[in-house]
Motif scaffolding. Structure first.
Motif, PDB file in Angstrom:
ATOM      1  N   ALA A   1      85.452 -57.630  54.316  1.00  0.00           N
ATOM      2  CA  ALA A   1      85.002 -59.015  54.409  1.00  0.00           C
ATOM      3  C   ALA A   1      84.746 -59.439  55.850  1.00  0.00           C
ATOM      4  O   ALA A   1      83.818 -60.212  56.126  1.00  0.00           O
ATOM      5  CB  ALA A   1      86.027 -59.938  53.764  1.00  0.00           C
ATOM      6  N   THR A   2      85.565 -58.961  56.777  1.00  0.00           N
ATOM      7  CA  THR A   2      85.396 -59.345  58.182  1.00  0.00           C
ATOM      8  C   THR A   2      84.050 -58.880  58.720  1.00  0.00           C
ATOM      9  O   THR A   2      83.310 -59.647  59.342  1.00  0.00           O
ATOM     10  CB  THR A   2      86.533 -58.760  59.038  1.00  0.00           C
ATOM     11  OG1 THR A   2      87.778 -59.282  58.582  1.00  0.00           O
ATOM     12  CG2 THR A   2      86.345 -59.135  60.507  1.00  0.00           C
TER      13      THR A   2
ATOM     14  N   ASP B   1      81.166 -60.795  57.160  1.00  0.00           N
ATOM     15  CA  ASP B   1      81.026 -62.115  57.769  1.00  0.00           C
ATOM     16  C   ASP B   1      80.300 -62.001  59.117  1.00  0.00           C
ATOM     17  O   ASP B   1      79.397 -62.794  59.426  1.00  0.00           O
ATOM     18  CB  ASP B   1      82.404 -62.735  57.954  1.00  0.00           C
ATOM     19  CG  ASP B   1      82.350 -64.119  58.577  1.00  0.00           C
ATOM     20  OD1 ASP B   1      82.206 -65.109  57.829  1.00  0.00           O
ATOM     21  OD2 ASP B   1      82.439 -64.214  59.821  1.00  0.00           O
TER      22      ASP B   1
ATOM     23  N   SER C   1      84.113 -61.548  50.701  1.00  0.00           N
ATOM     24  CA  SER C   1      83.453 -62.636  51.416  1.00  0.00           C
ATOM     25  C   SER C   1      84.474 -63.531  52.089  1.00  0.00           C
ATOM     26  O   SER C   1      85.673 -63.437  51.842  1.00  0.00           O
ATOM     27  CB  SER C   1      82.590 -63.469  50.458  1.00  0.00           C
ATOM     28  OG  SER C   1      81.578 -62.684  49.872  1.00  0.00           O
ATOM     29  N   THR C   2      83.966 -64.424  52.949  1.00  0.00           N
ATOM     30  CA  THR C   2      84.799 -65.383  53.667  1.00  0.00           C
ATOM     31  C   THR C   2      84.357 -66.797  53.286  1.00  0.00           C
ATOM     32  O   THR C   2      83.266 -66.992  52.730  1.00  0.00           O
ATOM     33  CB  THR C   2      84.634 -65.209  55.182  1.00  0.00           C
ATOM     34  OG1 THR C   2      83.278 -65.532  55.545  1.00  0.00           O
ATOM     35  CG2 THR C   2      84.958 -63.782  55.604  1.00  0.00           C
TER      36      THR C   2
ATOM     37  N   GLU D   1      83.216 -69.021  55.223  1.00  0.00           N
ATOM     38  CA  GLU D   1      81.970 -69.293  55.939  1.00  0.00           C
ATOM     39  C   GLU D   1      80.768 -68.702  55.195  1.00  0.00           C
ATOM     40  O   GLU D   1      79.686 -69.313  55.166  1.00  0.00           O
ATOM     41  CB  GLU D   1      82.041 -68.712  57.349  1.00  0.00           C
ATOM     42  CG  GLU D   1      83.017 -69.406  58.277  1.00  0.00           C
ATOM     43  CD  GLU D   1      84.465 -69.009  58.045  1.00  0.00           C
ATOM     44  OE1 GLU D   1      85.367 -69.685  58.561  1.00  0.00           O
ATOM     45  OE2 GLU D   1      84.700 -68.008  57.313  1.00  0.00           O
TER      46      GLU D   1
ATOM     47  N   PRO E   1      92.761 -68.488  55.092  1.00  0.00           N
ATOM     48  CA  PRO E   1      91.454 -68.947  54.609  1.00  0.00           C
ATOM     49  C   PRO E   1      91.274 -68.729  53.107  1.00  0.00           C
ATOM     50  O   PRO E   1      90.720 -69.578  52.407  1.00  0.00           O
ATOM     51  CB  PRO E   1      90.465 -68.120  55.429  1.00  0.00           C
ATOM     52  CG  PRO E   1      91.189 -67.852  56.703  1.00  0.00           C
ATOM     53  CD  PRO E   1      92.623 -67.632  56.281  1.00  0.00           C
ATOM     54  N   GLY E   2      91.734 -67.577  52.616  1.00  0.00           N
ATOM     55  CA  GLY E   2      91.664 -67.330  51.178  1.00  0.00           C
ATOM     56  C   GLY E   2      92.597 -68.231  50.405  1.00  0.00           C
ATOM     57  O   GLY E   2      92.253 -68.721  49.323  1.00  0.00           O
TER      58      GLY E   2
ATOM     59  N   SER F   1      90.050 -59.857  52.308  1.00  0.00           N
ATOM     60  CA  SER F   1      88.952 -60.653  51.761  1.00  0.00           C
ATOM     61  C   SER F   1      89.450 -62.010  51.307  1.00  0.00           C
ATOM     62  O   SER F   1      90.330 -62.101  50.434  1.00  0.00           O
ATOM     63  CB  SER F   1      88.300 -59.926  50.577  1.00  0.00           C
ATOM     64  OG  SER F   1      87.424 -60.793  49.894  1.00  0.00           O
ATOM     65  N   ALA F   2      88.887 -63.080  51.869  1.00  0.00           N
ATOM     66  CA  ALA F   2      89.303 -64.430  51.484  1.00  0.00           C
ATOM     67  C   ALA F   2      88.954 -64.727  50.033  1.00  0.00           C
ATOM     68  O   ALA F   2      89.777 -65.241  49.270  1.00  0.00           O
ATOM     69  CB  ALA F   2      88.647 -65.459  52.408  1.00  0.00           C
ATOM     70  N   THR F   3      87.722 -64.403  49.626  1.00  0.00           N
ATOM     71  CA  THR F   3      87.332 -64.676  48.240  1.00  0.00           C
ATOM     72  C   THR F   3      88.092 -63.791  47.268  1.00  0.00           C
ATOM     73  O   THR F   3      88.456 -64.222  46.169  1.00  0.00           O
ATOM     74  CB  THR F   3      85.825 -64.468  48.051  1.00  0.00           C
ATOM     75  OG1 THR F   3      85.466 -63.132  48.448  1.00  0.00           O
ATOM     76  CG2 THR F   3      85.035 -65.466  48.877  1.00  0.00           C
TER      77      THR F   3
END
Length: 655
Positions: free
Chosen positions: A417-418, A421, A449-450, A452, A540-541, A636-638
């Motif tokens: 994810a990083t 992004d 995903s993030t 953002e 964030p997640g 991964s935030a999502t």
């Protein structure tokens, strides 16, 4: 002798599997040979493109090279010029990621000696034996995977090598002696003593004396004789390997950092390079670790980067990655230093990394150039590249950042994810909206995903649809349903039903919150600390999950700050939550009587459920029973938000 001949016959029959043949029938070292591969019945049957990695046993070391094959149907051929100093080759056929290594038996070709008709080329016997003796640790790493031939067989092939190629005695005496001991047990002593006598003759080299020391100490357990050999070594080679070993041990004799630094500097001054790599490996002498620790100690003592700048250009490959992690990634993640401060240091380490791109380190010479190219970048893709991309972006060096991002995606395939992004932001800055949309949707499909990136998707959706209506359903439609079904099945099988210990803690407003007050609600407790990088990386997640349930009065999230030692940790927590705009309910763990750190609640919970370390996320049902424990963070935030949501729903429906 009859036993050994039987061994030879049994193993010789499997040297040439029927899928692999060659011309001439008795190829010689230094001469061309045609290699013929029949893919029928193998994992490569029907493939369009086939190549091979050729592992050459040259001067008693494995050296890899690549070889292209041409063919029609399942028959593939290649011409190969065997090196003059090679006694055996092994082949690994491949097409893309699919490999045929002869069902873990290997494809081998022993070479005849061009100069001595009727004999095997030097290395032919030893290579064939060592390639199938993994416990001797001189096989081809990662080539074939099996238990290995017997000590008897290993001894036979090594003794054959030494008989027909006497110059190999010094090179192979240690594996020969180990195999001999395994084969003959205590009856091996007379032969081992013969080896020791040869290695301790009047004109013996330092390397030979060191090998005699190894045999007497490791295989004969003859301390007196070993000490006698060491006396000879110290007398004849006062600045040799034993002196190097003593100097290396002296580095850690003191626990005072300045003394460690001084001893390290003295070690490198007296012994700037190794004179016996095998001795160093056997005795855990690592120049890389000396450099690394000296840099870290000097940074701590002198509060500057002078040692990193001085020694980065000579760091061995084995420690460049760890050096990057400790000197760049950790301070960047913890925000101990600014990107501007770290950028020149990171550039130095990347430059040192690139020195090895076309110059395989000795420990990787067994790899072919294509294998090394993959190992070189793949090993850094998810570890070094994300930080380097971030630093380059902060420095405005977006073209360089894009090159790293493209290389990272080649290996990570949008599963980080990083990097996703970073790649998305670089494409956005470039104005490449078509590629950006593809990255956003592909990343979401893999749930990497993030927040953002979700915002970018939302902006694109609103532009095309005219409003936010239907956006949540659109997002769900982009995800891979198979992954979610598999995750739900796995989670359901891991559900527990255990009573939670009662607890009472205060929130950021100094209001008391108790477990009893929360009966009837689904409670998620996220244990974290200000010093815990992965804890904060998951926020964030967690924010996505909290906002999803913000209108559900039956679901509450508490972020329990624990294991804090500083006096002002509460102020630090409040500032961190406020600065990052996290809509979190924070609780402060209690400090048990006599304890140096907070953690009274977490310690009791950890003991009750046999867990340790943070982050730890606990899911408690309406009756106050623990249903799930979620450990760590996958990046991964999502993905995290979806996992949290799934466990929340399973917990809600548990009653």
């Amino acid at each position: 002798m009859l036993l050994l001949c039987s061994v030879f016959s049994a193993f010789a029959q499997s040297v040439y599997p029927t899928n692999f043949t060659f011309l001439p029938e008795r190829p010689e070292n230094g001469s061309p040979v045609q290699l013929i591969y029949d893919a029928k019945g193998t994992p490569l049957a029907g493939k369009k493109n086939i190549s091979a990695v050729v592992y050459q046993y040259k001067n008693y070391k494995w050296v890899g090279t690549d070889l292209a094959f041409t063919g029609a149907g399942d028959i593939w051929k290649a011409n190969f010029k065997t090196p003059a100093d090679c006694g055996l080759i092994a082949l690994k056929f491949k097409s893309g990621d699919i490999v045929d290594n002869g069902h873990d038996q290997g494809y081998f070709l022993q070479l005849r000696d061009k100069e001595r008709k009727g004999l095997m080329a030097p290395g032919g016997y030893a290579g064939w034996g060592l390639a199938r003796s993994p416990k001797l640790n001189l096989d081809i790493p990662g080539y074939i995977n099996f238990k290995g031939i017997s000590d008897t067989a290993s001894y036979y092939w090594l003794s054959q090598e030494i008989v027909f190629n006497p110059k190999a005695k010094g090179e192979l005496v240690i594996p020969y002696s180990i195999a001999l001991k395994g084969f003959m047990k205590e009856e091996a002593t007379p032969k081992l003593m013969l080896a020791v006598r040869y290695l301790t003759r009047a004109d013996a080299t330092e390397d030979e004396l060191l090998k005699a020391r190894t045999i007497t100490g490791m295989l004969l357990n003859d301390t007196k004789r070993k000490d006698s050999i060491e006396t000879v070594l110290k007398t004849r080679f006062p600045k040799g390997s034993l002196a190097r070993l003593a100097a290396h041990r002296n580095i850690n004799a003191s626990r005072e950092l300045p003394a460690v630094l001084k001893a390290s500097e003295q070690f490198l001054a007296d012994f700037p390079i190794t004179t016996n790599a095998q001795f160093d490996d056997d005795n855990r002498i690592s120049y890389g670790v000396v450099y690394q620790n000296m840099i870290l100690v000097a940074t701590a003592v002198n509060k500057n980067d002078d040692y990193l700048k001085k020694y980065a250009p000579v760091l061995p490959y084995s420690v460049v990655g760890n050096m990057y992690y400790k000197s760049i990634e950790i301070p960047y993640s913890r925000k101990d230093r600014t990107p501007a401060e770290l950028m020149p240091l990171a550039d130095l380490l990347i430059k040192r990394y690139n020195d090895f791109k076309t110059n395989r380190p000795p420990e990787y010479m067994y790899m072919s150039p294509t294998e090394w190219a993959y190992e070189f970048d793949h090993s850094r893709a998810g570890h070094v590249f994300p930080v380097q991309i971030a630093l380059l972006m902060a420095a405005g060096r977006n073209d360089e950042a894009m090159q790293f991002a493209l290389l990272a995606q080649k290996y990570l395939q949008y599963n980080n994810a990083t990097v996703n992004d970073q790649y998305a932001h670089l494409l956005q800055k470039k104005g490449d909206n078509k590629s950006l949309q593809a990255v956003l949707t592909k990343s979401l499909y893999l749930n990497q995903s993030t927040p953002e990136m979700l915002a970018m998707l939302k902006s694109s959706y609103v532009r095309t649809q005219g409003s936010e209506k239907g956006f949540d359903a659109y997002i769900e439609s982009l995800k891979n349903p198979a992954d979610r079904i598999a995750a739900q099945k796995k989670a359901a099988s891991e559900m527990m039903d255990k009573p939670m210990p009662d607890w009472s803690m205060k929130d950021m407003n100094d209001k008391t919150v108790t477990s009893a007050q929360l009966r009837g609600k689904t409670v998620i407790m996220d244990f974290w600390a200000t010093w815990c990088v992965p804890c904060k990386a998951s926020f964030p997640g967690m924010k996505i999950a909290v906002e999803k349930y913000k209108n559900d009065k039956d679901v509450v999230f508490y972020f329990v700050d624990t294991e804090e030692r500083t006096e002002d940790y509460k102020a630090e927590v409040k500032k961190y939550i406020k600065d990052n705009h996290y809509p979190f309910n924070v609780l402060f763990d209690n400090k048990a009587e006599g304890a140096k750190a907070t953690g009274e609640v977490f310690d009791r919970i950890a003991k009750a459920f046999k867990i340790s370390g943070i982050p730890q996320k606990l899911f408690v049902d309406k009756k106050g029973n623990l249903r799930f424990i979620s450990i760590g963070y996958n990046g991964s935030a999502t993905g995290l938000a979806d996992d949290i949501s799934m466990l929340v729903e399973l917990t809600k429906s548990a009653n």
